[in-house]
Design a protein around this motif. Sequence first.
Motif, mmCIF file in Angstrom:
data_model
loop_
_atom_site.group_PDB
_atom_site.id
_atom_site.type_symbol
_atom_site.label_atom_id
_atom_site.label_comp_id
_atom_site.label_asym_id
_atom_site.label_seq_id
_atom_site.Cartn_x
_atom_site.Cartn_y
_atom_site.Cartn_z
ATOM 1 N N GLU A 80 0.829 -1.208 0.000
ATOM 2 C CA GLU A 80 0.000 0.000 0.000
ATOM 3 C C GLU A 80 0.864 1.259 0.000
ATOM 4 O O GLU A 80 0.554 2.240 -0.692
ATOM 5 C CB GLU A 80 -0.933 -0.003 1.213
ATOM 6 C CG GLU A 80 -2.030 -1.052 1.130
ATOM 7 C CD GLU A 80 -2.897 -1.093 2.375
ATOM 8 O OE1 GLU A 80 -2.696 -0.236 3.279
ATOM 9 O OE2 GLU A 80 -3.771 -1.975 2.465
ATOM 10 N N GLN A 81 1.953 1.229 0.771
ATOM 11 C CA GLN A 81 2.840 2.384 0.827
ATOM 12 C C GLN A 81 3.440 2.699 -0.539
ATOM 13 O O GLN A 81 3.445 3.855 -0.984
ATOM 14 C CB GLN A 81 3.968 2.119 1.835
ATOM 15 C CG GLN A 81 4.928 3.274 2.042
ATOM 16 C CD GLN A 81 4.351 4.365 2.915
ATOM 17 O OE1 GLN A 81 4.683 4.494 4.070
ATOM 18 N NE2 GLN A 81 3.486 5.202 2.352
ATOM 19 N N PHE A 82 3.926 1.680 -1.225
ATOM 20 C CA PHE A 82 4.556 1.894 -2.526
ATOM 21 C C PHE A 82 3.534 2.175 -3.625
ATOM 22 O O PHE A 82 3.822 2.946 -4.554
ATOM 23 C CB PHE A 82 5.441 0.699 -2.891
ATOM 24 C CG PHE A 82 6.835 0.801 -2.346
ATOM 25 C CD1 PHE A 82 7.887 1.182 -3.154
ATOM 26 C CD2 PHE A 82 7.095 0.537 -1.010
ATOM 27 C CE1 PHE A 82 9.175 1.296 -2.653
ATOM 28 C CE2 PHE A 82 8.372 0.643 -0.491
ATOM 29 C CZ PHE A 82 9.417 1.023 -1.318
ATOM 30 N N GLU A 83 2.354 1.568 -3.557
ATOM 31 C CA GLU A 83 1.327 1.839 -4.569
ATOM 32 C C GLU A 83 1.000 3.323 -4.614
ATOM 33 O O GLU A 83 0.939 3.927 -5.693
ATOM 34 C CB GLU A 83 0.048 1.032 -4.269
ATOM 35 C CG GLU A 83 0.136 -0.445 -4.585
ATOM 36 C CD GLU A 83 0.136 -0.754 -6.076
ATOM 37 O OE1 GLU A 83 -0.117 0.161 -6.892
ATOM 38 O OE2 GLU A 83 0.395 -1.922 -6.433
ATOM 39 N N THR A 84 0.788 3.917 -3.441
ATOM 40 C CA THR A 84 0.391 5.323 -3.397
ATOM 41 C C THR A 84 1.572 6.260 -3.579
ATOM 42 O O THR A 84 1.509 7.214 -4.362
ATOM 43 C CB THR A 84 -0.316 5.629 -2.062
ATOM 44 O OG1 THR A 84 -1.489 4.823 -1.950
ATOM 45 C CG2 THR A 84 -0.705 7.096 -1.972
ATOM 46 N N ASN A 85 2.656 6.012 -2.851
ATOM 47 C CA ASN A 85 3.761 6.965 -2.842
ATOM 48 C C ASN A 85 4.634 6.914 -4.093
ATOM 49 O O ASN A 85 5.263 7.907 -4.440
ATOM 50 C CB ASN A 85 4.652 6.739 -1.624
ATOM 51 C CG ASN A 85 3.999 7.198 -0.332
ATOM 52 O OD1 ASN A 85 2.799 7.428 -0.282
ATOM 53 N ND2 ASN A 85 4.784 7.330 0.716
ATOM 54 N N LEU A 86 4.682 5.755 -4.758
ATOM 55 C CA LEU A 86 5.600 5.632 -5.894
ATOM 56 C C LEU A 86 4.946 5.124 -7.167
ATOM 57 O O LEU A 86 4.995 5.791 -8.200
ATOM 58 C CB LEU A 86 6.763 4.710 -5.520
ATOM 59 C CG LEU A 86 7.824 4.542 -6.617
ATOM 60 C CD1 LEU A 86 8.544 5.855 -6.899
ATOM 61 C CD2 LEU A 86 8.816 3.457 -6.249
ATOM 62 N N PHE A 87 4.341 3.942 -7.114
ATOM 63 C CA PHE A 87 3.864 3.319 -8.352
ATOM 64 C C PHE A 87 2.824 4.178 -9.065
ATOM 65 O O PHE A 87 2.859 4.318 -10.292
ATOM 66 C CB PHE A 87 3.293 1.925 -8.069
ATOM 67 C CG PHE A 87 4.272 0.971 -7.438
ATOM 68 C CD1 PHE A 87 5.642 1.141 -7.595
ATOM 69 C CD2 PHE A 87 3.823 -0.100 -6.687
ATOM 70 C CE1 PHE A 87 6.542 0.268 -7.015
ATOM 71 C CE2 PHE A 87 4.724 -0.990 -6.107
ATOM 72 C CZ PHE A 87 6.081 -0.805 -6.268
ATOM 73 N N GLY A 88 1.896 4.753 -8.302
ATOM 74 C CA GLY A 88 0.884 5.609 -8.914
ATOM 75 C C GLY A 88 1.478 6.848 -9.545
ATOM 76 O O GLY A 88 1.079 7.267 -10.635
#
Length: 277
Positions: A94-102
């Motif tokens: 969840e952290q990486f989905e929002t902060n980076l991948f998106g």
Amino acid sequence: MTGCSTGIGEYVAQALAQEGWQVFASARQMADVERLRAQGLNALWLDVDSTESITQAVEQVLTATQGRLYALFNNAGFGQPGAVEDLPRVALREQFETNLFGAIELTNQLLPAMRRNGTGRLLFNSSVLGFAAMPYRGAYNASKFAMEGMVDTLRLELRGTGIWPVLIEPGPITSRFRANAEARFHRHINAEASAHYDVYAAMQARLAKPGPASPFTLGPEAVQAVVRRALLAHKPAARYRVTTPTHLFAWAKRLLPTALLDWLLIAGAGEEARKLR
């Protein structure tokens, strides 16, 4: 702009609109979108965790601008507190989905239009924790360190295109960051079963405490000032650092030996890190 429901995003969107910029302020909750529209902003729904939502928002914006979008400000993000050994995989995802991948997916969908126009600004809201890791913030540290690596790479790959990737690196800024972090802590961290139980008591007290996070906390207008500089500069800087702690840790990382830098990072991490000193 992403993440405009509160804090930095909302303030910067309003300030730029008042200066005459055509701003597309986005949020993931429709209630926030409607509230932003009521404030006179051109607001749209955008959930950076969803490819479908990103594609839909890109189509809306490029249609409205006839393909001539000048800048993107990837501002959406949150912090997941907790010791590394207590972080479940779902929390890291969840952290990486929002902060980076998106942010990267949204950037990649907008880059073809910027390439056609031969100009553009790609602003990414990073953090002092994007280059100076602090304890009990491992997931957030990692997402911002990764963002810095991706944006540094983009800067090299886009050299000569007229498109400038820029990192904004704030320290403590007045926002709902701690309140959102507290909610994520309770969602994913089993404090009672952790070896860090005593630390978590102090952490929760800090996250729930009203008022500024530290004596160096600035308002969102400090971020707005550097965003404006990055948008208007003929050749923007690769990084814009905001707040005293960001400047302090940038110099400390260059000059101090690792052991001394570690002590400084622990000291700056808050009451919960006292036992690590």
